[in-house]
Design a protein around this motif. Structure first.
Motif, PDB file in Angstrom:
ATOM      1  N   SER A 103       9.804   3.822   1.940  1.00 13.08           N
ATOM      2  CA  SER A 103       8.397   4.016   1.563  1.00 13.08           C
ATOM      3  C   SER A 103       7.488   3.872   2.787  1.00 13.08           C
ATOM      4  CB  SER A 103       7.986   3.041   0.463  1.00 13.08           C
ATOM      5  OG  SER A 103       8.038   1.717   0.950  1.00 13.08           O
ATOM      6  N   GLU A 104       7.934   3.063   3.764  1.00 11.59           N
ATOM      7  CA  GLU A 104       7.145   2.917   4.995  1.00 11.59           C
ATOM      8  C   GLU A 104       7.071   4.246   5.743  1.00 11.59           C
ATOM      9  OE1 GLU A 104       9.709   0.995   4.166  1.00 11.59           O
ATOM     10  OE2 GLU A 104       9.106  -1.125   4.243  1.00 11.59           O
ATOM     11  N   PRO A 118      -6.048   3.537   4.089  1.00  8.44           N
ATOM     12  CA  PRO A 118      -5.590   2.195   3.705  1.00  8.44           C
ATOM     13  C   PRO A 118      -4.330   1.814   4.467  1.00  8.44           C
ATOM     14  CG  PRO A 118      -5.930   3.607   1.773  1.00  8.44           C
ATOM     15  CD  PRO A 118      -5.984   4.492   2.976  1.00  8.44           C
ATOM     16  N   GLY A 119      -4.153   0.525   4.678  1.00 10.88           N
ATOM     17  CA  GLY A 119      -2.953   0.040   5.343  1.00 10.88           C
ATOM     18  C   GLY A 119      -1.792  -0.078   4.374  1.00 10.88           C
ATOM     19  N   LYS A 120      -0.658  -0.461   4.916  1.00  8.25           N
ATOM     20  CA  LYS A 120       0.503  -0.720   4.060  1.00  8.25           C
ATOM     21  C   LYS A 120       1.214  -1.951   4.593  1.00  8.25           C
ATOM     22  CE  LYS A 120       4.922   1.204   2.435  1.00  8.25           C
ATOM     23  NZ  LYS A 120       4.816   0.769   1.025  1.00  8.25           N
ATOM     24  N   ALA A 121       1.549  -2.880   3.699  1.00  7.67           N
ATOM     25  CA  ALA A 121       2.243  -4.101   4.104  1.00  7.67           C
ATOM     26  C   ALA A 121       3.530  -3.764   4.835  1.00  7.67           C
ATOM     27  CB  ALA A 121       2.538  -4.950   2.864  1.00  7.67           C
ATOM     28  N   LEU A 181       3.187  10.527  -1.095  1.00  8.65           N
ATOM     29  CA  LEU A 181       3.516   9.096  -1.154  1.00  8.65           C
ATOM     30  C   LEU A 181       4.466   8.793  -2.300  1.00  8.65           C
ATOM     31  CD1 LEU A 181       0.110   7.318  -0.437  1.00  8.65           C
ATOM     32  CD2 LEU A 181       2.152   7.342   1.003  1.00  8.65           C
ATOM     33  N   VAL A 225       3.812  -2.336   7.723  1.00  5.14           N
ATOM     34  CA  VAL A 225       3.658  -1.262   8.714  1.00  5.14           C
ATOM     35  C   VAL A 225       2.434  -1.585   9.557  1.00  5.14           C
ATOM     36  CG1 VAL A 225       3.502   1.224   9.112  1.00  5.14           C
ATOM     37  CG2 VAL A 225       4.605   0.366   7.031  1.00  5.14           C
ATOM     38  N   TYR A 234       4.727   6.544   4.006  1.00  8.29           N
ATOM     39  CA  TYR A 234       3.343   6.180   4.321  1.00  8.29           C
ATOM     40  C   TYR A 234       2.923   6.728   5.689  1.00  8.29           C
ATOM     41  CZ  TYR A 234      -0.398   3.226   6.172  1.00  8.29           C
ATOM     42  OH  TYR A 234      -1.541   2.794   6.784  1.00  8.29           O
TER      43      TYR A 234
END
Ligand SMILES: [Zn+2]
Length: 187
Positions: free
Chosen positions: A54-55, A77-80, A119, A82, A58
């Motif tokens: 999933s990273e 938006p960010g992603k945990a 996504l 990454v 993203y």
């Protein structure tokens, strides 16, 4: 730890599994059977992508959206997990849109993206495969039911609608426009 600017360096991180072994149970066996039938018929098959973290999805999605000006980098938006910084700045500390977009464009090119990377891609749950398929002359192939089919039509690639019908017997469905992409439902 400080986050790291977007750019080519991210491409090798969170790699695609790259092998059909990583695909979801069920789809995996169907996919391997389809590929085996293609190879037995003399077609050349190159698997390029299978299960995508999933990273990675993203990163692909963010780079595509910034490059194509669907969003400005400061609004993405960010992603945990990454730790990427999409916003490049000038020496004076101002947002540098041109540099941010250039870095995103570099990522889009390095990923080899030709189609919007969703996504919620089927690749994330191992239900899709990207592969290059080609053959010469007439493809004489056995479908999943053991019926022999002769494909005389063009193109002699994965974009051939007669091959899509053979794929369906294996429950592998071709995406109509994303050239290398096959999945459990064509999405
Ligand atoms: Zn794909």
């Amino acid at each position: 730890m400080a986050s790291e600017l977007s750019g080519r360096i991210w491409i090798k991180r969170f790699p695609d599994a790259g092998t059909t072994e990583a695909l979801a149970d069920g789809f995996r066996q169907n996919c391997q059977a389809f590929i085996a039938a293609l190879q037995a018929a003399g077609a050349s098959v190159d698997v390029n992508a299978t299960r995508r973290p999933s990273e990675r999805a993203y990163l692909m999605n963010g780079a595509w959206r910034i490059h194509n000006r669907m969003i400005n980098p400061q609004n993405l938006p960010g992603k945990a997990g990454v730790d990427i910084e999409w916003v490049h700045r000038t020496a004076a500390g101002q947002i540098d849109l041109a540099a941010s977009r250039a870095a995103a464009a570099e990522m889009v090119a390095a990923y080899g993206l030709a189609f919007f990377p969703s996504l919620s891609s089927r690749h994330i749950d191992g239900q899709a495969v990207d592969m290059s398929i080609s053959w010469k002359g007439v493809l004489v192939i056995q479908d999943a039911g053991g019926v022999t089919r002769s494909i005389k039509s063009a193109p002699r690639t994965g974009m051939n609608p007669d091959l899509w019908k053979v794929g369906k017997t294996f429950h592998i469905v071709k995406h109509k426009t994303d050239r290398p992409h096959w999945s459990i439902d064509g999405k």
